[in-house]
Design an enzyme around this catalytic site. Structure first.
Site, PDB file in Angstrom:
ATOM      1  N   GLY A   1      -5.216  -3.798  -1.321  1.00 18.42           N
ATOM      2  CA  GLY A   1      -3.807  -4.172  -1.171  1.00 18.42           C
ATOM      3  C   GLY A   1      -3.607  -5.597  -0.692  1.00 18.42           C
ATOM      4  O   GLY A   1      -4.364  -6.517  -1.037  1.00 18.42           O
ATOM      5  N   VAL A   2      -2.594  -5.777   0.130  1.00 13.82           N
ATOM      6  CA  VAL A   2      -2.229  -7.114   0.592  1.00 13.82           C
ATOM      7  C   VAL A   2      -3.324  -7.670   1.518  1.00 13.82           C
ATOM      8  O   VAL A   2      -3.582  -8.881   1.540  1.00 13.82           O
ATOM      9  CB  VAL A   2      -0.823  -7.095   1.247  1.00 13.82           C
ATOM     10  CG1 VAL A   2      -0.798  -6.346   2.556  1.00 13.82           C
ATOM     11  CG2 VAL A   2      -0.281  -8.496   1.418  1.00 13.82           C
ATOM     12  N   ASP A   3      -3.985  -6.798   2.250  1.00 12.56           N
ATOM     13  CA  ASP A   3      -5.084  -7.200   3.145  1.00 12.56           C
ATOM     14  C   ASP A   3      -6.199  -7.871   2.335  1.00 12.56           C
ATOM     15  O   ASP A   3      -6.655  -8.982   2.667  1.00 12.56           O
ATOM     16  CB  ASP A   3      -5.601  -5.927   3.848  1.00 12.56           C
ATOM     17  CG  ASP A   3      -6.506  -6.202   5.029  1.00 12.56           C
ATOM     18  OD1 ASP A   3      -6.643  -7.369   5.427  1.00 12.56           O
ATOM     19  OD2 ASP A   3      -7.072  -5.226   5.569  1.00 12.56           O
TER      20      ASP A   3
ATOM     21  N   GLY B   1       1.953   1.095   0.746  1.00 10.61           N
ATOM     22  CA  GLY B   1       0.970   1.146  -0.345  1.00 10.61           C
ATOM     23  C   GLY B   1      -0.020   2.258  -0.074  1.00 10.61           C
ATOM     24  O   GLY B   1       0.328   3.443  -0.113  1.00 10.61           O
TER      25      GLY B   1
ATOM     26  N   SER C   1       2.666  -0.429   5.243  1.00 12.50           N
ATOM     27  CA  SER C   1       2.385   1.024   5.133  1.00 12.50           C
ATOM     28  C   SER C   1       2.866   1.665   3.826  1.00 12.50           C
ATOM     29  O   SER C   1       2.606   2.857   3.625  1.00 12.50           O
ATOM     30  CB  SER C   1       2.971   1.836   6.306  1.00 12.50           C
ATOM     31  OG  SER C   1       2.174   1.712   7.461  1.00 12.50           O
TER      32      SER C   1
ATOM     33  N   ASP D   1       3.941 -13.028  -4.317  1.00 13.99           N
ATOM     34  CA  ASP D   1       2.629 -12.798  -3.737  1.00 13.99           C
ATOM     35  C   ASP D   1       2.647 -13.507  -2.383  1.00 13.99           C
ATOM     36  O   ASP D   1       2.798 -14.736  -2.321  1.00 13.99           O
ATOM     37  CB  ASP D   1       1.577 -13.408  -4.671  1.00 13.99           C
ATOM     38  CG  ASP D   1       0.176 -13.341  -4.104  1.00 13.99           C
ATOM     39  OD1 ASP D   1       0.004 -12.968  -2.925  1.00 13.99           O
ATOM     40  OD2 ASP D   1      -0.754 -13.679  -4.852  1.00 13.99           O
TER      41      ASP D   1
HETATM   42  N1  AR6 Z   1       1.695  -9.877  -1.644  1.00 11.92           N
HETATM   43  C1  AR6 Z   1       2.696  -9.113  -1.152  1.00 11.92           C
HETATM   44  N2  AR6 Z   1       2.644  -7.768  -1.126  1.00 11.92           N
HETATM   45  C2  AR6 Z   1       1.536  -7.167  -1.616  1.00 11.92           C
HETATM   46  C3  AR6 Z   1       0.434  -7.891  -2.141  1.00 11.92           C
HETATM   47  C4  AR6 Z   1       0.546  -9.317  -2.142  1.00 11.92           C
HETATM   48  N3  AR6 Z   1      -0.418 -10.098  -2.602  1.00 11.92           N
HETATM   49  N4  AR6 Z   1      -0.503  -6.990  -2.541  1.00 11.92           N
HETATM   50  C5  AR6 Z   1      -0.022  -5.762  -2.289  1.00 11.92           C
HETATM   51  N5  AR6 Z   1       1.218  -5.851  -1.746  1.00 11.92           N
HETATM   52  P1  AR6 Z   1      -0.975  -1.995   1.168  1.00 11.92           P
HETATM   53  P2  AR6 Z   1      -0.686  -0.331   3.605  1.00 11.92           P
HETATM   54  C6  AR6 Z   1       2.141  -4.782  -1.288  1.00 11.92           C
HETATM   55  O1  AR6 Z   1      -1.636  -0.882   0.455  1.00 11.92           O
HETATM   56  O2  AR6 Z   1       0.031   0.708   2.845  1.00 11.92           O
HETATM   57  C7  AR6 Z   1      -5.657  -1.940   3.026  1.00 11.92           C
HETATM   58  O3  AR6 Z   1      -6.854  -1.460   2.475  1.00 11.92           O
HETATM   59  C8  AR6 Z   1       1.959  -3.402  -1.868  1.00 11.92           C
HETATM   60  O4  AR6 Z   1       2.545  -3.311  -3.159  1.00 11.92           O
HETATM   61  O5  AR6 Z   1      -1.536  -3.360   1.044  1.00 11.92           O
HETATM   62  O6  AR6 Z   1      -0.141  -0.775   4.936  1.00 11.92           O
HETATM   63  C9  AR6 Z   1      -5.793  -2.197   4.531  1.00 11.92           C
HETATM   64  O7  AR6 Z   1      -7.066  -2.666   4.863  1.00 11.92           O
HETATM   65  C10 AR6 Z   1       2.722  -2.563  -0.838  1.00 11.92           C
HETATM   66  O8  AR6 Z   1       4.127  -2.559  -1.114  1.00 11.92           O
HETATM   67  O9  AR6 Z   1      -0.901  -1.705   2.776  1.00 11.92           O
HETATM   68  C11 AR6 Z   1      -5.507  -0.844   5.114  1.00 11.92           C
HETATM   69  O10 AR6 Z   1      -6.674  -0.054   5.121  1.00 11.92           O
HETATM   70  C12 AR6 Z   1       2.516  -3.325   0.470  1.00 11.92           C
HETATM   71  O11 AR6 Z   1       1.965  -4.592   0.098  1.00 11.92           O
HETATM   72  C13 AR6 Z   1      -4.480  -0.249   4.175  1.00 11.92           C
HETATM   73  O12 AR6 Z   1      -4.676  -0.925   2.927  1.00 11.92           O
HETATM   74  C14 AR6 Z   1       1.579  -2.655   1.442  1.00 11.92           C
HETATM   75  O13 AR6 Z   1       0.547  -1.991   0.718  1.00 11.92           O
HETATM   76  C15 AR6 Z   1      -3.073  -0.510   4.629  1.00 11.92           C
HETATM   77  O14 AR6 Z   1      -2.172   0.178   3.797  1.00 11.92           O
END
Ligand code: AR6
Length: 164
Positions: free
Chosen positions: A29-31, A116, A114, A7
């Site tokens: 997601g991570v945000d 997720g 990108s 994480d």
């Molecule tokens: N630590 C590390 N990686 C993580 C965590 C964490 N705590 N949580 C999720 N991931 P995403 P995107 C991974 O969807 O595709 C948001 O709403 C996840 O499994 O977070 O760039 C933003 O506000 C995946 O592999 O980001 C934007 O609107 C990776 O992080 C949008 O999502 C990225 O997934 C961005 O989408």
């Protein structure tokens, strides 16, 4: 370069990178995880900055997180590949590292930007991430360590296959 399954909000590095949106308004997601764990100070700075274009990066405090700073970059939404998604994803990695260099931050952890909610194919994204970071590190000696932080087994395997 190293790959870990973790994480990203738990990591004690100089900078963690956030996969944000153009409005810097937070989300899932991570945000969502970074804003939840880091507290309101990160969002306050994001509000002052106002937004970020796709492929670019901005920097804020890390609030209550163990890292020193958060670098927010906006990955491309995958739209089939004809909308410069690959170049924009590469820009996310290079502009984030440039921001780290400019702020004297030497250890940087990236999530799989990108791959997720934004739907970028994971294998292509891993190629771009490793290639772009590898080139940057060859050209700039100031960054000491970059970790690719994978949250799912599929991404971890893709990075391990490419890095070992
Ligand atoms: N630590 C590390 N990686 C993580 C965590 C964490 N705590 N949580 C999720 N991931 P995403 P995107 C991974 O969807 O595709 C948001 O709403 C996840 O499994 O977070 O760039 C933003 O506000 C995946 O592999 O980001 C934007 O609107 C990776 O992080 C949008 O999502 C990225 O997934 C961005 O989408």
């Amino acid at each position: 370069m190293e790959v870990i399954k973790a994480d990203i909000t738990k990591l004690d590095v100089d900078a963690i990178v956030n996969a944000a949106n153009k409005q810097l308004k937070g989300g899932g997601g991570v945000d969502g995880a970074i804003h939840r764990a880091g507290g309101a100070a990160i969002m306050e700075e994001c509000r002052d900055i106002g937004g970020c274009e796709t492929g670019e990066a901005v920097i804020t405090t890390a609030g209550e997180l163990p890292s020193k700073k958060v670098i927010h970059t906006v990955g491309p939404v995958w739209n089939g590949g004809g909308k410069k998604e690959e170049q924009l994803l590469a820009s996310c990695y290079s502009n984030s590292l440039k921001t780290a260099s400019e702020n004297d931050l030497k250890t940087v952890a990236f999530p799989n930007i990108s791959t997720g909610i934004y739907g970028f194919p994971k294998d292509k994204a891993a190629d771009i991430a490793i290639d772009t970071v590898g080139r940057y590190l060859e050209a700039h000696q100031d960054i000491e360590k970059v970790a690719f932080v994978c949250f799912d087994d599929e991404n971890k395997q893709l990075y391990e296959d490419r890095l070992t």
